[in-house]
Design an enzyme around this catalytic site. Structure first.
Site, PDB file in Angstrom:
ATOM      1  N   LYS A 113      15.724  -7.677  27.812  1.00 40.76           N
ATOM      2  CA  LYS A 113      15.791  -7.733  26.354  1.00 40.76           C
ATOM      3  C   LYS A 113      14.986  -6.555  25.823  1.00 40.76           C
ATOM      4  CE  LYS A 113      13.229  -9.249  23.066  1.00 40.76           C
ATOM      5  NZ  LYS A 113      13.468  -8.226  22.012  1.00 40.76           N
ATOM      6  N   GLY A 139      18.319  -8.867  21.129  1.00 44.67           N
ATOM      7  CA  GLY A 139      17.870  -9.943  20.261  1.00 44.67           C
ATOM      8  C   GLY A 139      16.392  -9.812  19.959  1.00 44.67           C
ATOM      9  N   GLY A 178      14.661 -15.591  19.433  1.00 44.66           N
ATOM     10  CA  GLY A 178      16.035 -15.879  19.827  1.00 44.66           C
ATOM     11  C   GLY A 178      16.338 -15.637  21.292  1.00 44.66           C
ATOM     12  N   GLU A 229       1.633  -6.074  29.789  1.00 41.28           N
ATOM     13  CA  GLU A 229       0.985  -4.814  29.392  1.00 41.28           C
ATOM     14  C   GLU A 229       0.931  -4.848  27.876  1.00 41.28           C
ATOM     15  OE1 GLU A 229       0.445  -1.627  27.652  1.00 41.28           O
ATOM     16  OE2 GLU A 229       2.295  -0.832  28.540  1.00 41.28           O
ATOM     17  N   CYS A 231      -0.050   2.526  23.209  1.00 44.16           N
ATOM     18  CA  CYS A 231      -1.052   1.473  23.386  1.00 44.16           C
ATOM     19  C   CYS A 231      -2.331   1.990  24.030  1.00 44.16           C
ATOM     20  CB  CYS A 231      -0.461   0.330  24.206  1.00 44.16           C
ATOM     21  SG  CYS A 231       0.421   0.869  25.666  1.00 44.16           S
ATOM     22  N   GLU A 246      -5.879  -2.763  16.567  1.00 40.91           N
ATOM     23  CA  GLU A 246      -4.964  -1.704  16.993  1.00 40.91           C
ATOM     24  C   GLU A 246      -4.110  -1.296  15.798  1.00 40.91           C
ATOM     25  OE1 GLU A 246      -2.258  -0.826  20.892  1.00 40.91           O
ATOM     26  OE2 GLU A 246      -2.020  -2.791  19.965  1.00 40.91           O
TER      27      GLU A 246
END
Length: 475
Positions: free
Chosen positions: A170, A201, A205, A245, A279, A379
């Site tokens: 996904k 999606g 969902g 992660e 990140c 963040e």
């Protein structure tokens, strides 16, 4: 506007169980440029069933067969390279140069890295009379983010294929087109039906039913810590392996013996690359209090060289952030920094001059930041740098570790000195003197930055179970 309305399940492009579409927005124009279908638990069930059915045969393929498969995927990826790069620029605003040289490049790099690991990897070894066997874990569910989209797809899919797993992906619904192209690549390359499946999606969902599915043996998620917690909870009832992660708020300790011009300028450019949407970005710069003003002047000059603009224009350094949601969040945090008393050095709220449309953020530097301020804790995921003064090295290390995150850290200074400071940081990665990424090094975090590791042999082994066959070599 182009439609990408089918899902890839069991080797075929199929319609969703229930028709529902979502516009994909180009963040540079704020206009839709594509449409995808939004999946449901019924689509997840079909995709997982296909992966489960394909696993017995694919898990028993030879190393030679999987080497040839990865080589075939790489060949097709190279043919579609420009399509991947263009999709990433359109859907998440990465400048053309960054999409071509970094974003799309990471996809092929992970495929190649795992190919080379597979060639040398020994899946069986003997310890006395026992044979230790490393086997594919099974059906994997992958949930990937929008900020380095094909990078995160490839660093999960490549090792999973290499060891013999089957999977359901996904991708982020915010930047899904590169994932669609990736599925087309795998199909053309001859990945057997059911081995790789794609369902578009959102988290509720598709992500939730994929994470909780009883026939999924492992879920690997990259995204926010908030969403990672939800994935872990959804997966808990079936006691599957979970690799996460997650977020970061990485400290960048500039030691007194660093080359300030090089270290600070390079750190600003590195932090603001990809519009600050990484990140592991070094968003907290820690500098000696006695040299705070010197560091601020250098950072200001560097930030003001960061050209913001059309991602397809020559000379653009950073494009827009990915969405209106991200834009508004960043604006709110910049305002919070001002309200809490940090010194706004450059940038601030609003769009850069001359840009009246698109989710463009002004490259922003705050000085005199303390580690209890919101901009030092949360963040931001935008081109916003916080500069924090420290009185001595002990305080620098304490500030760096005073965070719920632990994804990455940075230390700039005389090499031996920097190594000693690096040893004290509670982070999964530490970059010394602006060292770049290493695809063979493990990538992942301590604390609320996640668990498990990606990239290289450590990432490869995340997809393996260990079996002990006792008495295998008994006389």
């Amino acid at each position: 506007m182009k439609d990408y309305l089918k899902f890839y399940i069991n080797g075929q492009w199929v319609d969703p169980a229930t028709p529902k579409t979502l516009d994909v927005i180009n963040p540079a124009t704020e206009e839709p440029f594509a449409r995808i279908s939004m999946g449901s638990a019924a689509d997840v069930d079909k995709a997982v069933a296909a992966a489960k059915a394909a696993f017995p045969k694919f898990s028993m393929t030879s190393k030679k067969e999987r080497i040839e498969l990865l080589q075939s995927i790489m060949a097709v990826y190279q043919k579609r390279y420009a399509d991947i790069a263009a999709a990433i620029t359109a859907e998440m605003g990465a400048p053309k140069n960054l999409s071509e040289k970094a974003q799309a490049a990471m996809g092929i790099a992970h495929l190649n890295t795992n190919l080379e690991i597979l060639k040398k990897y020994e899946f069986e070894e003997d310890k006395g009379t026992t044979r230790i066997v490393r086997e594919p874990i099974g059906v994997c569910g992958f949930i990937t983010p929008w900020n380095w989209p094909v990078n995160q797809i490839a660093c999960k899919v490549a090792p999973a294929l290499a060891v013999g797993c089957t999977m359901v992906l996904k991708p982020s619904e915010v930047a899904p087109i590169n994932g669609y192209i990736f599925a087309e690549i795998l199909h053309e390359a001859g990945v057997p039906a059911g081995v790789f499946n794609l369902v578009n999606g959102d988290g509720p969902g598709v992500g939730a039913p994929l994470s909780s599915h009883p026939d999924v043996d492992m879920v690997s998620f990259t995204g926010s810590t908030r969403a990672g917690i939800l994935v872990s909870k959804a997966a808990a009832d079936t006691v599957k392996r979970v690799a996460l992660e997650l977020g970061g708020k990485s400290a960048n300790i500039v030691l007194d013996d660093a080359d300030f011009g090089k270290a600070i300028t390079g750190s600003v450019f590195g932090m603001m690359s990809n519009s600050g949407q990484s990140c592991n970005a070094p968003t907290r710069m820690l500098v000696p209090a006695k040299r705070h003003d010197e560091a601020v002047a250098i950072a200001k000059a560097a930030a003001e060289q960061v050209k913001v603009g059309d991602p397809n224009a020559e000379g653009t350094v950073i494009g827009p952030v990915v969405s209106d949601v991200q834009f508004e969040k960043i604006q709110g945090l910049i305002q919070k920094g001002i309200e809490e008393g940090a010194t706004l050095v450059t940038g601030g709220t609003g769009r850069p001059d001359g840009l009246n449309k698109g989710y463009y953020v002004r490259p922003t530097v705050f000085a005199n930041v303390t580690n209890d301020m919101t901009i030092a804790r949360e963040e931001i995921f935008g081109p916003v740098l916080s500069i924090l003064p420290y009185k001595d090295e002990e305080e620098a290390v304490a500030i760096a570790n005073d965070t719920v995150y632990g994804l990455s850290g940075y230390v700039q200074g005389e090499p031996e000195h920097a190594r000693k400071v690096a040893a004290r940081l509670r982070t999964g990665n530490v970059h010394l003197n602006l060292a770049g990424p290493d695809l063979n090094a493990p990538f992942g975090g301590y604390k609320q930055s996640g668990n498990g590791r990606e990239w290289g042999e450590f990432g490869f082994e995340e997809f393996l179970e260990v079996k002990a066959v006792l008495g295998y070599n008994a006389a």
